[in-house]
Design an enzyme around this catalytic site. Structure first.
Site, PDB file in Angstrom:
ATOM      1  CG  HIS A 117      -7.951   6.722   9.618  1.00 10.89           C
ATOM      2  ND1 HIS A 117      -8.227   5.419   9.952  1.00 10.89           N
ATOM      3  CD2 HIS A 117      -6.657   6.716   9.182  1.00 10.89           C
ATOM      4  CE1 HIS A 117      -7.159   4.664   9.729  1.00 10.89           C
ATOM      5  NE2 HIS A 117      -6.199   5.429   9.259  1.00 10.89           N
TER       6      HIS A 117
ATOM      7  NE  ARG B 144      -7.174   1.600   6.827  1.00 14.71           N
ATOM      8  CZ  ARG B 144      -6.316   1.168   7.754  1.00 14.71           C
ATOM      9  NH1 ARG B 144      -6.731   0.776   8.937  1.00 14.71           N
ATOM     10  NH2 ARG B 144      -5.018   1.129   7.485  1.00 14.71           N
TER      11      ARG B 144
ATOM     12  CB  THR C  69      -0.908   0.004   1.260  1.00 10.56           C
ATOM     13  OG1 THR C  69      -1.584  -1.251   1.308  1.00 10.56           O
ATOM     14  CG2 THR C  69      -1.901   1.137   1.225  1.00 10.56           C
TER      15      THR C  69
ATOM     16  CD  GLN D 180      -7.168   4.354   4.722  1.00  7.06           C
ATOM     17  OE1 GLN D 180      -7.826   5.357   4.962  1.00  7.06           O
ATOM     18  NE2 GLN D 180      -7.610   3.381   3.943  1.00  7.06           N
TER      19      GLN D 180
ATOM     20  CB  CYS E 249      -2.257   7.366   7.955  1.00  7.98           C
ATOM     21  SG  CYS E 249      -2.884   5.919   8.835  1.00  7.98           S
TER      22      CYS E 249
HETATM   23  P1  NAD Z   1       1.213  -3.719   3.110  1.00 10.38           P
HETATM   24  O1  NAD Z   1       0.921  -5.032   3.724  1.00 10.38           O
HETATM   25  O2  NAD Z   1       0.206  -3.111   2.206  1.00 10.38           O
HETATM   26  O3  NAD Z   1       2.587  -3.790   2.303  1.00 10.38           O
HETATM   27  C1  NAD Z   1       3.744  -4.385   2.824  1.00 10.38           C
HETATM   28  C2  NAD Z   1       4.520  -5.010   1.676  1.00 10.38           C
HETATM   29  O4  NAD Z   1       5.735  -5.544   2.186  1.00 10.38           O
HETATM   30  C3  NAD Z   1       3.773  -6.170   1.001  1.00 10.38           C
HETATM   31  O5  NAD Z   1       3.884  -6.017  -0.391  1.00 10.38           O
HETATM   32  C4  NAD Z   1       4.537  -7.426   1.468  1.00 10.38           C
HETATM   33  O6  NAD Z   1       4.537  -8.445   0.493  1.00 10.38           O
HETATM   34  C5  NAD Z   1       5.945  -6.874   1.649  1.00 10.38           C
HETATM   35  N1  NAD Z   1       6.763  -7.607   2.602  1.00 10.38           N
HETATM   36  C6  NAD Z   1       6.390  -8.434   3.617  1.00 10.38           C
HETATM   37  N2  NAD Z   1       7.464  -8.882   4.268  1.00 10.38           N
HETATM   38  C7  NAD Z   1       8.562  -8.350   3.665  1.00 10.38           C
HETATM   39  C8  NAD Z   1       9.947  -8.438   3.881  1.00 10.38           C
HETATM   40  N3  NAD Z   1      10.465  -9.189   4.866  1.00 10.38           N
HETATM   41  N4  NAD Z   1      10.772  -7.749   3.065  1.00 10.38           N
HETATM   42  C9  NAD Z   1      10.295  -6.977   2.066  1.00 10.38           C
HETATM   43  N5  NAD Z   1       8.967  -6.856   1.806  1.00 10.38           N
HETATM   44  C10 NAD Z   1       8.118  -7.526   2.609  1.00 10.38           C
HETATM   45  O7  NAD Z   1       1.555  -2.737   4.309  1.00 10.38           O
HETATM   46  P2  NAD Z   1       1.397  -1.163   4.332  1.00 10.38           P
HETATM   47  O8  NAD Z   1      -0.008  -0.824   4.681  1.00 10.38           O
HETATM   48  O9  NAD Z   1       1.995  -0.578   3.092  1.00 10.38           O
HETATM   49  O10 NAD Z   1       2.262  -0.810   5.622  1.00 10.38           O
HETATM   50  C11 NAD Z   1       3.664  -0.636   5.572  1.00 10.38           C
HETATM   51  C12 NAD Z   1       4.094   0.280   6.692  1.00 10.38           C
HETATM   52  O11 NAD Z   1       3.438   1.538   6.507  1.00 10.38           O
HETATM   53  C13 NAD Z   1       3.709  -0.186   8.107  1.00 10.38           C
HETATM   54  O12 NAD Z   1       4.677   0.282   9.009  1.00 10.38           O
HETATM   55  C14 NAD Z   1       2.398   0.537   8.340  1.00 10.38           C
HETATM   56  O13 NAD Z   1       2.108   0.687   9.712  1.00 10.38           O
HETATM   57  C15 NAD Z   1       2.685   1.861   7.667  1.00 10.38           C
HETATM   58  N6  NAD Z   1       1.499   2.632   7.256  1.00 10.38           N
HETATM   59  C16 NAD Z   1       0.415   2.034   6.690  1.00 10.38           C
HETATM   60  C17 NAD Z   1      -0.683   2.813   6.335  1.00 10.38           C
HETATM   61  C18 NAD Z   1      -1.920   2.210   5.760  1.00 10.38           C
HETATM   62  O14 NAD Z   1      -2.994   2.736   5.980  1.00 10.38           O
HETATM   63  N7  NAD Z   1      -1.847   1.143   5.005  1.00 10.38           N
HETATM   64  C19 NAD Z   1      -0.652   4.193   6.508  1.00 10.38           C
HETATM   65  C20 NAD Z   1       0.499   4.777   7.029  1.00 10.38           C
HETATM   66  C21 NAD Z   1       1.573   4.003   7.414  1.00 10.38           C
END
Ligand code: NAD
Length: 338
Positions: free
Chosen positions: A219, A168, A12, A303, A140
């Site tokens: 959110h 959300r 994401t 988010q 976020c």
């Molecule tokens: P996500 O699950 O959408 O994406 C994570 C990606 O990392 C996936 O493509 C997965 O295949 C890959 N992955 C898993 N293990 C791995 C590894 N060991 N090495 C490399 N890649 C790996 O997660 P996200 O929502 O993008 O969240 C990532 C970070 O961003 C987290 O710290 C989260 O808290 C933060 N975040 C998320 C949001 C949100 O709303 N989605 C918003 C702000 C911050």
């Protein structure tokens, strides 16, 4: 010379950061990682991004993708890596990969502040990230709270804040999380968001509570702020309008819900229909006239995208680009943020 950037964790947040980096004139996206094969990898390939593996045990080749190398190869080619892996993996990666390869790294809001010692929201504390090796771009929710509270604090001074985060349940693509038919309170007081805001706005007294609802779009935050100086609703509207990455939305525009805001972002032709600005409802800004002088407002937070411009500015700060205002302007231009 362009700043060479890699993205580890292409989900994401990672896929959005990769596109944002590729759009910056002063940066070069060297490549992204694929943990396993998915439609995300397919799109990265279509975009011409180099794809690096994170382990030998992956299904890329069997799905017709020839990797350009592994994570260690990627780290050899970059000045900075943006880690957007699921929470707690960023911490391990700093210790096991980035320090060994002497590569600067940004981790995301799922990691704890202590891991980097510096937490970042560009318009609040850009200078704290200058020339740092490891910085955390906050979550976020924390980004959203910091943006609007910083504007309020600079103009009126904040005595204290109470905020409730209506979150959300899952991201739109996510079939694994919920709730789908419940309202779920976070059973800790304060929720972690308050202390997290203080990792950026160090002196703001804030108490937060949170709950999750069956929605995937955005959110919604409700805030009550005790101000040090008296003000008016119109003055607060102007303060938000003058601040960057905050958008005032109005009933008259029929922007009455998170659903309509997301439709608006799609209609504006934003990439993926994203809305990186924090949307504050004009009609939901209120001031009490009693001695406490409380400001109340509500804001909507996309988010998936509000932290993306922050990652771009954080890269510049860590690489020693000193002019915060200029960096924010350059980033905003590429996102179509006025
Ligand atoms: P996500 O699950 O959408 O994406 C994570 C990606 O990392 C996936 O493509 C997965 O295949 C890959 N992955 C898993 N293990 C791995 C590894 N060991 N090495 C490399 N890649 C790996 O997660 P996200 O929502 O993008 O969240 C990532 C970070 O961003 C987290 O710290 C989260 O808290 C933060 N975040 C998320 C949001 C949100 O709303 N989605 C918003 C702000 C911050």
């Amino acid at each position: 010379m362009a700043i060479r950037v890699g993205v580890n964790g292409y989900g994401t947040i990672g896929k959005r950061v990769a596109d944002a980096v590729a759009m910056q004139k002063d940066m070069k996206l060297v490549g992204v990682t694929a943990h396993s094969y998915s439609f995300n990898t397919e799109v990265a390939k279509q975009k011409g991004y180099k794809i690096f593996t994170v382990s030998d045990d992956n299904d890329l080749k069997s799905n017709g993708i020839k990797p350009d190398g592994n994570i260690k190869n990627l780290l050899e080619e970059v000045d900075l890596i943006v880690d957007a892996t699921p929470r707690k993996i960023g911490k391990e990666n700093i210790e096991k990969l980035y320090k060994l390869k002497k590569v600067k790294a940004i981790v995301q809001g799922g990691e704890k502040h202590e891991i980097t010692g510096t937490s970042f929201v560009a318009q609040c504390n850009y200078n704290e990230a200058l020339n740092k090796d490891y910085v955390r771009v906050v979550s976020c929710n924390t980004t959203a709270l910091c943006r609007t509270l910083d504007a309020v604090n600079k103009k009126y001074g904040i005595a204290s804040v109470h905020a409730t985060m209506i979150r959300r349940g899952a991201d739109p693509w996510d079939i694994y999380h919920g709730p789908i038919n419940a309202i779920v309170p976070v059973l800790e007081m304060p929720s972690h968001h308050g202390p997290d805001v203080q990792s950026v706005l160090h002196k703001v007294e804030i108490f937060t509570s949170a709950l999750s609802v069956p929605s995937t779009l955005m959110h919604l935050h409700t805030l009550t702020v005790d101000l040090k100086k008296k003000t008016t609703v119109n003055d607060v509207i102007e303060t938000f309008k003058k601040s960057t990455r905050i958008r005032i939305v109005r009933n008259a525009e029929h922007l009455r819900s998170t659903a309509e805001i997301m439709e608006f972002a799609r209609d504006m032709g934003r990439l993926r229909g994203d809305m990186p600005e924090i949307c504050v409802w004009q009609e939901a800004i209120g001031i009490t006239s009693n001695a406490h002088n409380k400001l109340l407002y509500m804001q909507a937070v996309h988010q998936e995208s509000d932290v993306i411009p922050e990652n771009v500015d954080c890269i510049r700060a860590m690489m020693g680009f000193k002019d915060a205002r200029k960096s924010i302007e350059m980033t905003n231009k590429t996102f179509g943020i006025k």
